[in-house]
Design an enzyme around this catalytic site. Structure first.
Site, short mmCIF file in Angstrom:
data_model
loop_
_atom_site.label_atom_id
_atom_site.label_comp_id
_atom_site.label_asym_id
_atom_site.label_seq_id
_atom_site.Cartn_x
_atom_site.Cartn_y
_atom_site.Cartn_z
N ARG A 91 0.84 -1.21 0.00
CA ARG A 91 0.00 0.00 0.00
C ARG A 91 0.88 1.26 0.00
O ARG A 91 1.02 1.93 -1.00
CB ARG A 91 -0.95 -0.03 1.22
CG ARG A 91 -2.06 1.01 1.19
CD ARG A 91 -1.64 2.41 1.57
NE ARG A 91 -1.06 2.50 2.91
CZ ARG A 91 -0.49 3.60 3.38
NH1 ARG A 91 -0.41 4.70 2.62
NH2 ARG A 91 0.05 3.64 4.59
N ASP A 92 1.51 1.55 1.13
CA ASP A 92 2.28 2.80 1.24
C ASP A 92 3.42 2.79 0.23
O ASP A 92 3.74 3.82 -0.38
CB ASP A 92 2.84 2.92 2.66
CG ASP A 92 3.17 4.36 3.05
OD1 ASP A 92 3.16 5.22 2.16
OD2 ASP A 92 3.45 4.61 4.23
N HIS A 148 5.89 4.45 12.45
CA HIS A 148 5.80 4.36 10.98
C HIS A 148 6.75 5.42 10.42
O HIS A 148 6.39 6.58 10.28
CB HIS A 148 4.34 4.65 10.61
CG HIS A 148 4.04 4.68 9.15
ND1 HIS A 148 3.31 3.71 8.51
CD2 HIS A 148 4.32 5.60 8.19
CE1 HIS A 148 3.16 4.01 7.24
NE2 HIS A 148 3.76 5.16 7.02
N HIS A 183 9.27 6.98 7.63
CA HIS A 183 9.85 7.07 6.28
C HIS A 183 11.33 7.42 6.47
O HIS A 183 11.72 8.00 7.48
CB HIS A 183 9.09 8.10 5.45
CG HIS A 183 7.72 7.60 5.06
ND1 HIS A 183 7.45 7.12 3.81
CD2 HIS A 183 6.59 7.46 5.77
CE1 HIS A 183 6.18 6.71 3.77
NE2 HIS A 183 5.62 6.92 4.95
N CYS A 226 4.74 9.10 0.28
CA CYS A 226 3.36 9.61 0.24
C CYS A 226 3.23 10.60 -0.91
O CYS A 226 4.01 11.54 -1.02
CB CYS A 226 3.01 10.29 1.56
SG CYS A 226 1.35 10.97 1.52
N ASN A 272 9.09 4.18 2.98
CA ASN A 272 9.19 3.75 4.38
C ASN A 272 10.54 3.10 4.58
O ASN A 272 11.17 2.63 3.64
CB ASN A 272 8.13 2.68 4.68
CG ASN A 272 6.73 3.22 4.59
OD1 ASN A 272 6.20 3.33 3.49
ND2 ASN A 272 6.16 3.56 5.71
P1 HMG Z 1 -12.82 14.60 -1.71
O1 HMG Z 1 -12.59 15.28 -3.02
O2 HMG Z 1 -12.88 15.46 -0.49
O3 HMG Z 1 -14.11 13.70 -1.68
O4 HMG Z 1 -11.71 13.48 -1.55
P2 HMG Z 1 -15.41 13.67 -2.49
O5 HMG Z 1 -16.35 12.89 -1.67
O6 HMG Z 1 -15.80 15.05 -2.93
O7 HMG Z 1 -15.04 12.79 -3.80
C1 HMG Z 1 -14.14 13.22 -4.80
C2 HMG Z 1 -14.03 12.13 -5.86
O8 HMG Z 1 -13.46 10.96 -5.27
C3 HMG Z 1 -15.39 11.69 -6.39
O9 HMG Z 1 -15.16 11.21 -7.71
C4 HMG Z 1 -15.73 10.51 -5.53
O10 HMG Z 1 -16.62 9.63 -6.17
C5 HMG Z 1 -14.39 9.86 -5.33
P3 HMG Z 1 -15.43 12.12 -8.99
O11 HMG Z 1 -16.85 12.60 -8.83
O12 HMG Z 1 -14.41 13.27 -8.92
O13 HMG Z 1 -15.18 11.19 -10.14
N1 HMG Z 1 -14.25 9.14 -4.06
C6 HMG Z 1 -13.79 7.88 -3.98
N2 HMG Z 1 -13.40 6.99 -4.92
C7 HMG Z 1 -12.98 5.79 -4.50
N3 HMG Z 1 -12.95 5.43 -3.20
C8 HMG Z 1 -13.32 6.30 -2.24
C9 HMG Z 1 -13.79 7.57 -2.61
N4 HMG Z 1 -14.23 8.64 -1.93
C10 HMG Z 1 -14.52 9.58 -2.83
N5 HMG Z 1 -13.26 5.93 -0.96
C11 HMG Z 1 -10.70 11.52 -0.59
C12 HMG Z 1 -11.58 12.75 -0.36
C13 HMG Z 1 -10.20 11.06 0.78
C14 HMG Z 1 -11.52 10.45 -1.27
C15 HMG Z 1 -9.51 11.91 -1.48
O14 HMG Z 1 -8.90 13.03 -0.90
C16 HMG Z 1 -8.49 10.80 -1.61
O15 HMG Z 1 -8.76 9.73 -2.14
N6 HMG Z 1 -7.25 11.05 -1.14
C17 HMG Z 1 -6.17 10.09 -1.22
C18 HMG Z 1 -5.55 9.96 0.10
C19 HMG Z 1 -4.44 8.92 0.07
O16 HMG Z 1 -4.62 7.79 -0.31
N7 HMG Z 1 -3.22 9.36 0.50
C20 HMG Z 1 -2.13 8.49 0.64
C21 HMG Z 1 -2.31 7.58 1.83
S1 HMG Z 1 -1.99 8.39 3.41
C22 HMG Z 1 -0.32 8.11 3.69
O17 HMG Z 1 0.35 7.61 2.83
C23 HMG Z 1 0.23 8.42 5.06
C24 HMG Z 1 0.43 7.17 5.92
O18 HMG Z 1 1.25 6.22 5.25
C25 HMG Z 1 1.06 7.55 7.26
C26 HMG Z 1 2.31 8.40 7.13
O19 HMG Z 1 3.25 8.04 6.40
O20 HMG Z 1 2.32 9.46 7.76
C27 HMG Z 1 -0.90 6.49 6.21
MG MG Z 2 3.42 6.36 5.20
#
Ligand code: HMG
Ligand code: MG
Length: 308
Positions: A21-22, A213, A215, A246, A255
């Site tokens: 995933r990450d 966690h 990186h 990320c 990571n």
């Molecule tokens: P948004 O724009 O606020 O939400 O996004 P929305 O409800 O207005 O929806 C926007 C679009 O996304 C729409 O599609 C929805 O249908 C779709 P469109 O009309 O534009 O075609 N949508 C979805 N599609 C699939 N699955 C869903 C979903 N929800 C809405 N669940 C949202 C909010 C959170 C969805 C968006 O901001 C997003 O997907 N962000 C990605 C976040 C992400 O994956 N980031 C990386 C992971 S976090 C990380 O890596 C950190 C971590 O490792 C810890 C660390 O290292 O610190 C965990």
């Molecule tokens: Mg991470």
């Protein structure tokens, strides 16, 4: 026998493998669902018992995760392995539930700006979005892990206070997350602020409910993990071959590599239940698919010896 000279280090550590995933979420080369599945199966064959196998987020935001449904559907699962998914909202949770993810993870941040860039809402709004997930997960008997990002610094705001991290961690814990993973998203921390941050969080969330966690952007992850172990942390997130980063933290590298963490833990006599040779092979497999050398000094050293 525990070889470690420092008896404050735990005797065993659980590795949470976040590579599929990450790791993969930030790789530009598209990886097929079948290659992701092969990776996950190699990781479980190596003895890893917790694998974050995908995320149910917008495919426009994170294209590499668009195949998560297929990955979960076609995966050959082992009974003793937890296959977890990242879910930002109810839609994501429903997606994960539909393919029987064993657990889900919600992800918040200690930084307002990062929260906006990553999930398009404030910290407070993110907690509101998570609330129905907690309720639905409870009903479905699915455990929820909570992430706090930017615990040692933010790409947009710079320094983040340990107290701010502690507040967000406590909220996620009070909402019902069974474990809080503290993310140094941009890999800037050093043992000094790792210690301060864990002290602040431990005042509000029991230490045995915390994971780290890290990186490895600034090359500090291993030493930071060592500092965390000395504080009683027993759960460490890592990614095979040091994959990824990320997409919403510019410059963030992958990571810490699972190979590097397990090598260190083996040296310390800390048990992980992981077969090191099989772990290395899993890393070489995915690195070849991506077309990049593993971002792991340990893996590179073994590869050089193997090929010499
Ligand atoms: P948004 O724009 O606020 O939400 O996004 P929305 O409800 O207005 O929806 C926007 C679009 O996304 C729409 O599609 C929805 O249908 C779709 P469109 O009309 O534009 O075609 N949508 C979805 N599609 C699939 N699955 C869903 C979903 N929800 C809405 N669940 C949202 C909010 C959170 C969805 C968006 O901001 C997003 O997907 N962000 C990605 C976040 C992400 O994956 N980031 C990386 C992971 S976090 C990380 O890596 C950190 C971590 O490792 C810890 C660390 O290292 O610190 C965990
Ligand atoms: Mg991470």
């Amino acid at each position: 026998m525990n070889k470690s000279p420092n008896f404050s280090i735990p005797k065993s550590v659980k590795i949470v493998e976040v590579g599929p995933r990450d790791g993969l979420q930030n790789e530009a080369t598209p990886i097929s669902a079948s290659d992701k599945i092969a990776l996950i199966e190699k990781l479980s064959d190596a003895g890893i018992t917790y694998i974050e196998s995908g995320s149910f987020v917008s495919p426009k935001w994170v294209p590499q995760m668009a195949t998560s449904t297929e990955v979960f559907e076609k995966l050959n699962r082992k009974d003793n392995v937890t296959y977890a998914a990242l879910t930002p909202n109810m839609r994501g949770f429903e997606g994960a539930l539909a393919v029987s993810a064993d657990e889900v993870a919600i992800f918040g941040a200690a930084s307002e700006s990062f929260s906006q860039k990553n999930i398009n809402c404030s910290i407070e709004e993110s907690l509101e979005r998570f609330a129905p997930i907690m309720t639905a997960a409870k009903e479905a008997n699915v455990k929820v892990r909570g992430y706090v990002s930017c615990v040692l610094g933010c790409p947009y705001e710079g320094e983040i206070s340990p107290e701010q991290v502690a507040k967000v961690a406590e909220k996620l814990y009070q909402m019902g997350c069974y474990e809080i993973s503290l993310g140094d998203t941009i890999g800037v921390g050093t043992p000094a602020n790792v210690t301060q941050m864990i002290q602040a969080v431990s005042a509000r969330v029991p230490t045995d409910k915390l994971a780290v966690h890290f990186h490895d952007t600034y090359g500090q992850a291993l030493t930071n993990i060592y500092a965390a172990l000395q504080m009683g942390i027993k759960v460490v997130d890592s990614a095979i071959a040091g994959l990824g980063g990320c997409p919403y933290a510019k410059g963030a590298s992958g990571n810490v590599a699972t190979e590097d963490v397990v090598y260190m833990l083996n040296g310390l006599g800390v048990e992980t239940g992981i077969d090191f040779k099989q772990l290395l092979a899993a890393g070489w497999f995915i690195s070849e698919k991506i077309g990049k050398a593993p971002v792991s000094k340990v893996s590179s050293a073994y590869l050089a010896n193997k090929n010499s």
